[in-house]
Design a protein around this motif. Structure first.
Motif, PDB file in Angstrom:
ATOM      1  N   GLN A 180       0.705  -1.404   0.155  1.00  0.00           N
ATOM      2  CA  GLN A 180      -0.252   0.147  -0.039  1.00  0.00           C
ATOM      3  C   GLN A 180       0.887   1.211  -0.116  1.00  0.00           C
ATOM      4  O   GLN A 180       1.996   1.356   0.477  1.00  0.00           O
ATOM      5  CB  GLN A 180      -0.884   0.098   1.302  1.00  0.00           C
ATOM      6  N   ALA A 181       0.359   2.548  -0.561  1.00  0.00           N
ATOM      7  CA  ALA A 181       1.035   3.707  -0.649  1.00  0.00           C
ATOM      8  C   ALA A 181       1.175   4.107   0.893  1.00  0.00           C
ATOM      9  O   ALA A 181       0.138   4.013   1.829  1.00  0.00           O
ATOM     10  CB  ALA A 181       0.377   4.627  -1.527  1.00  0.00           C
ATOM     11  N   ILE A 182       1.979   4.928   1.370  1.00  0.00           N
ATOM     12  CA  ILE A 182       2.171   5.404   2.579  1.00  0.00           C
ATOM     13  C   ILE A 182       1.827   6.987   2.682  1.00  0.00           C
ATOM     14  O   ILE A 182       2.485   7.608   1.309  1.00  0.00           O
ATOM     15  CB  ILE A 182       3.693   4.924   3.285  1.00  0.00           C
ATOM     16  N   ALA A 185       7.949   2.188  -5.882  1.00  0.00           N
ATOM     17  CA  ALA A 185       6.963   3.164  -5.176  1.00  0.00           C
ATOM     18  C   ALA A 185       7.521   3.293  -3.800  1.00  0.00           C
ATOM     19  O   ALA A 185       7.335   4.746  -3.371  1.00  0.00           O
ATOM     20  CB  ALA A 185       5.686   2.784  -5.644  1.00  0.00           C
ATOM     21  N   PHE A 186       7.792   2.676  -3.197  1.00  0.00           N
ATOM     22  CA  PHE A 186       8.042   2.657  -1.627  1.00  0.00           C
ATOM     23  C   PHE A 186       9.389   3.522  -1.564  1.00  0.00           C
ATOM     24  O   PHE A 186       9.446   4.373  -0.832  1.00  0.00           O
ATOM     25  CB  PHE A 186       8.330   1.273  -1.068  1.00  0.00           C
ATOM     26  N   THR A 187      10.478   3.052  -2.292  1.00  0.00           N
ATOM     27  CA  THR A 187      11.623   3.950  -2.231  1.00  0.00           C
ATOM     28  C   THR A 187      11.520   5.421  -2.376  1.00  0.00           C
ATOM     29  O   THR A 187      12.239   5.956  -1.947  1.00  0.00           O
ATOM     30  CB  THR A 187      12.375   3.301  -3.421  1.00  0.00           C
ATOM     31  N   GLU A 211       7.569   8.204  10.173  1.00  0.00           N
ATOM     32  CA  GLU A 211       7.939   7.258  11.235  1.00  0.00           C
ATOM     33  C   GLU A 211       8.780   6.408  10.879  1.00  0.00           C
ATOM     34  O   GLU A 211       9.759   5.902  11.704  1.00  0.00           O
ATOM     35  CB  GLU A 211       6.330   6.632  11.247  1.00  0.00           C
ATOM     36  N   PHE A 212       8.850   5.998   9.824  1.00  0.00           N
ATOM     37  CA  PHE A 212      10.030   5.049   9.494  1.00  0.00           C
ATOM     38  C   PHE A 212      11.413   5.901   9.254  1.00  0.00           C
ATOM     39  O   PHE A 212      12.474   5.332   9.730  1.00  0.00           O
ATOM     40  CB  PHE A 212       9.763   4.775   7.671  1.00  0.00           C
ATOM     41  N   GLU A 213      11.361   7.102   8.937  1.00  0.00           N
ATOM     42  CA  GLU A 213      12.544   7.807   8.984  1.00  0.00           C
ATOM     43  C   GLU A 213      13.336   7.925  10.575  1.00  0.00           C
ATOM     44  O   GLU A 213      14.379   7.404  10.760  1.00  0.00           O
ATOM     45  CB  GLU A 213      12.671   9.145   8.304  1.00  0.00           C
TER      46      GLU A 213
END
Ligand code: OGA
Ligand code: MN
Length: 297
Positions: A21-23, A55-57, A30-32
């Protein structure tokens, strides 16, 4: 979603997240923050395809195509923007172990930080396992911030305020690939980075080393190389290393400013299909590239 530590110093498993899924921007943030803390995030058993990985990248910065600039992958097997770490040809068959491409990939068996030979260097790399061999082929990560924290004071004093020169051909020449004059002319000029960099997101210091570092500015060549080697041996002691044993579908993200990594031995007759995406670190453009005594070197 939450993060489960995998090692006393760094690395965590991401639980409860589906990469298909797109974020939104808040989730990317939050990931960073998790990456700033853990430097390596393991996303187990994701079912993503190449497009979903790309797309995630794209949430994390401008793309870097790293080695592709130097080594062409088997054309057309995976998208242009991905880096092919596999031992496969364009039809998905295992390439002969003596093929130039396979030998060239052996550079990834040396401890390194992706694209340290260019400016800007790489920020995050994301490697996904599509098929893995029965034995070996793990990827190891060394925590260069914990290594700095534990460095004996005399070595800290030697490393602080020093700069290393990184060159794309240095790691390759370690393995016996001497560049031709033409290759040298056609390739990137060496770049300089501090041996000790402040990691922006955590404020912690990190050793910045790896196989592309060929000399320390302001030091005689042998003395500089021994310094690089001593620092690297320190940083890659078992206490600072997390080894990831791959399952198909795993994606591992790492912060090249905070860790070094290397691939492990496997049977080259078996398929290892690994695909990488990488984002650049634009902030690295603002970093100093040499100190006063380096200029004299
Ligand atoms: C990389 C790399 C090692 C491996 O993807 O940048 O160095 O285990 N990979 O394939
Ligand atoms: Mn790499």
């Amino acid at each position: 979603m939450h993060f489960e530590p995998l090692h006393p110093h760094f690395a965590a498993r991401v639980v409860g997240f589906d990469m298909r899924q797109a974020i939104d921007a808040a989730t990317a943030r939050e990931f960073e923050q998790a990456i700033d803390r853990f430097a390596v995030l393991v996303f187990p058993a994701q079912q993503v395809d190449d497009a979903q990985q790309l797309a995630f990248t794209a949430n994390f910065g401008p793309p870097d195509v790293g080695r592709k600039k130097a080594v062409k992958s088997a054309d057309g097997r995976i998208p242009e923007q991905m880096i092919d770490l596999s031992n496969l040809d364009e039809n998905g068959y295992v390439i002969d172990a003596n093929h130039r491409r396979v030998l060239s990939l052996m550079g990834t068996r040396l401890w390194h930080s992706d694209s340290s030979y260019q400016r800007p260097a790489a920020k995050y790399s994301m490697l996904r396992a599509v098929r893995v061999p029965d034995w070996g082929g793990e990827t190891e990560f060394a925590d260069c911030r914990a290594a700095w924290d534990a460095l004996p004071a005399p070595l800290r004093a030697e490393a602080e305020d020093r700069f290393a020169e990184h060159w794309v051909h240095h790691s390759r020449s370690t393995l016996g690939w001497e560049p031709t004059e033409e290759e040298i002319r056609g390739s990137m000029a060496p770049v300089r980075w501090p041996l000790v960099r402040v990691h922006p997101g955590s404020g912690r210091r990190a050793l910045y080393l790896g196989a592309h570092a060929r000399r320390v500015l302001g030091m005689a060549l042998p003395a500089g190389r021994i310094l690089l080697r001593d620092l690297q041996e320190h940083a890659t002691q078992p206490a600072f290393v997390y080894r990831h044993a791959w399952q198909p579908g795993d994606l591992v993200l790492w912060d090249n400013r905070a860790v070094m990594h290397r691939g492990c031995r496997y049977d080259l007759a078996q398929i290892r299909d690994m695909r990488r995406t990488t984002v650049l670190d634009p902030a690295s453009l603002d970093e100093r590239d040499c100190g006063p005594d380096a200029e004299a070197a």
